[in-house]
Design an enzyme around this catalytic site. Sequence first.
Site, PDB file in Angstrom:
ATOM      1  N   GLU A 144     -41.612 -56.261   6.340  1.00 48.23           N
ATOM      2  CA  GLU A 144     -41.783 -56.591   4.915  1.00 48.23           C
ATOM      3  C   GLU A 144     -41.438 -55.401   4.019  1.00 48.23           C
ATOM      4  O   GLU A 144     -42.202 -55.026   3.135  1.00 48.23           O
ATOM      5  CB  GLU A 144     -43.191 -57.098   4.629  1.00 48.23           C
ATOM      6  CG  GLU A 144     -43.419 -58.526   5.093  1.00 48.23           C
ATOM      7  CD  GLU A 144     -44.544 -59.221   4.357  1.00 48.23           C
ATOM      8  OE1 GLU A 144     -44.255 -59.927   3.383  1.00 48.23           O
ATOM      9  OE2 GLU A 144     -45.706 -59.039   4.759  1.00 48.23           O
TER      10      GLU A 144
ATOM     11  N   TYR B 238     -40.674 -59.421  12.381  1.00 46.10           N
ATOM     12  CA  TYR B 238     -41.613 -59.992  11.418  1.00 46.10           C
ATOM     13  C   TYR B 238     -41.597 -61.498  11.617  1.00 46.10           C
ATOM     14  O   TYR B 238     -40.680 -62.193  11.194  1.00 46.10           O
ATOM     15  CB  TYR B 238     -41.238 -59.616   9.987  1.00 46.10           C
ATOM     16  CG  TYR B 238     -42.130 -60.253   8.948  1.00 46.10           C
ATOM     17  CD1 TYR B 238     -43.515 -60.197   9.074  1.00 46.10           C
ATOM     18  CD2 TYR B 238     -41.589 -60.932   7.868  1.00 46.10           C
ATOM     19  CE1 TYR B 238     -44.343 -60.795   8.139  1.00 46.10           C
ATOM     20  CE2 TYR B 238     -42.409 -61.529   6.918  1.00 46.10           C
ATOM     21  CZ  TYR B 238     -43.782 -61.454   7.058  1.00 46.10           C
ATOM     22  OH  TYR B 238     -44.610 -62.050   6.134  1.00 46.10           O
TER      23      TYR B 238
ATOM     24  N   ASP C  88     -45.273 -57.347  13.209  1.00 45.28           N
ATOM     25  CA  ASP C  88     -46.293 -58.251  12.687  1.00 45.28           C
ATOM     26  C   ASP C  88     -45.993 -59.639  13.219  1.00 45.28           C
ATOM     27  O   ASP C  88     -45.031 -60.277  12.795  1.00 45.28           O
ATOM     28  CB  ASP C  88     -46.256 -58.210  11.152  1.00 45.28           C
ATOM     29  CG  ASP C  88     -47.202 -59.214  10.516  1.00 45.28           C
ATOM     30  OD1 ASP C  88     -47.965 -59.877  11.238  1.00 45.28           O
ATOM     31  OD2 ASP C  88     -47.170 -59.329   9.266  1.00 45.28           O
TER      32      ASP C  88
ATOM     33  N   HIS D 218     -51.872 -54.223   5.592  1.00 50.55           N
ATOM     34  CA  HIS D 218     -51.807 -53.868   7.007  1.00 50.55           C
ATOM     35  C   HIS D 218     -52.005 -52.358   7.151  1.00 50.55           C
ATOM     36  O   HIS D 218     -51.794 -51.605   6.202  1.00 50.55           O
ATOM     37  CB  HIS D 218     -50.444 -54.222   7.605  1.00 50.55           C
ATOM     38  CG  HIS D 218     -50.140 -55.680   7.627  1.00 50.55           C
ATOM     39  ND1 HIS D 218     -50.131 -56.431   8.778  1.00 50.55           N
ATOM     40  CD2 HIS D 218     -49.800 -56.535   6.612  1.00 50.55           C
ATOM     41  CE1 HIS D 218     -49.799 -57.684   8.491  1.00 50.55           C
ATOM     42  NE2 HIS D 218     -49.598 -57.768   7.181  1.00 50.55           N
TER      43      HIS D 218
END
Length: 316
Positions: free
Chosen positions: A36, A145, A204, A306
């Site tokens: 991200e 991701y 992630d 995060h």
Amino acid sequence: MRRIATVNVNGIRAAHRRGFGDWLTTRGSDVIALQEVRAQADKLPAAAFGCYHVAFDPGSLPGRNGVAVLTRQEPAAIRTWNGSALVAGPQRRGDLRGGGENSGIGSVAAPDRVPLARGLAQFLAEGRYIEVDLADAPLTVACLYLPKGGLPAELQRPGRMREAPDGGARYTRKMGFMAAFSRYLTRTRRAAAAAGREFLLLGDLNIAHTRQDLAAWRRNQQNDGFLPEERAWLGEQLTPRTLVDVVRSLHPDEDGPYSWWSWLGQSFAKDAGWRIDYHLATPRLARTAVRAQVDREHGGVRLSDHAPVVVDYDFR
């Protein structure tokens, strides 16, 4: 010893305002996977990736997604799903924005455009995956991701959801991605082995695997990220002969360590989080892991919703 980290920065510009640049400089990591990033090249902050070589797939969705792998030495190879990446040498000076004279960043054809597994074509421009071969070690590092997803239609209840009901579209899309990525993961892991390389998937995954990976697991059993089918999929990727959850192998008997907390309420203060950011390693590499740590804060400030997950590998 090699220090390898993964962090969803949830927007690199916001992360830099909170001190990401200082964390990058002082943490001493050899390899860092970012998810991200959420910025095209002309919107990156100055010295966005510090004194690292970077391989970056920003995707084509403005302000969304984007993955990168940062390394001390220039990678021996870069592979993406769309056949291109942004690359740069260490940004010791100048402004990385806009691919300027001092930045060294530009759009280049990746050395290898990997064959896509069936079902991945619709995701290739979203900036969700990139992998590199390290030049100074027999190791392939991949950054992922995985889509957040949503609830299946039968579990959607208007008024009890943070997002508008969508008839299960986000759920179906995530499940399709996972099925396709499982095929791709097997292929690329075997390709690394055939080349004499270990394999490490960082990222992630938007899934808490077990009850140990989610503080409030009882009330989240019908929420996306902890659905039985999502957890089963992640479990299928982890076997003693394929991939090992490195952090869990080092912390087998404790809850967490969590890596994501909501910005709302007291979730962070109470450590009521989710463990959804992973190091998944081939067994030989996993056995060299000696220490895992979640950097909840840096200088008393959260870098993102995060936190970086940092593992030291005694990998020679």
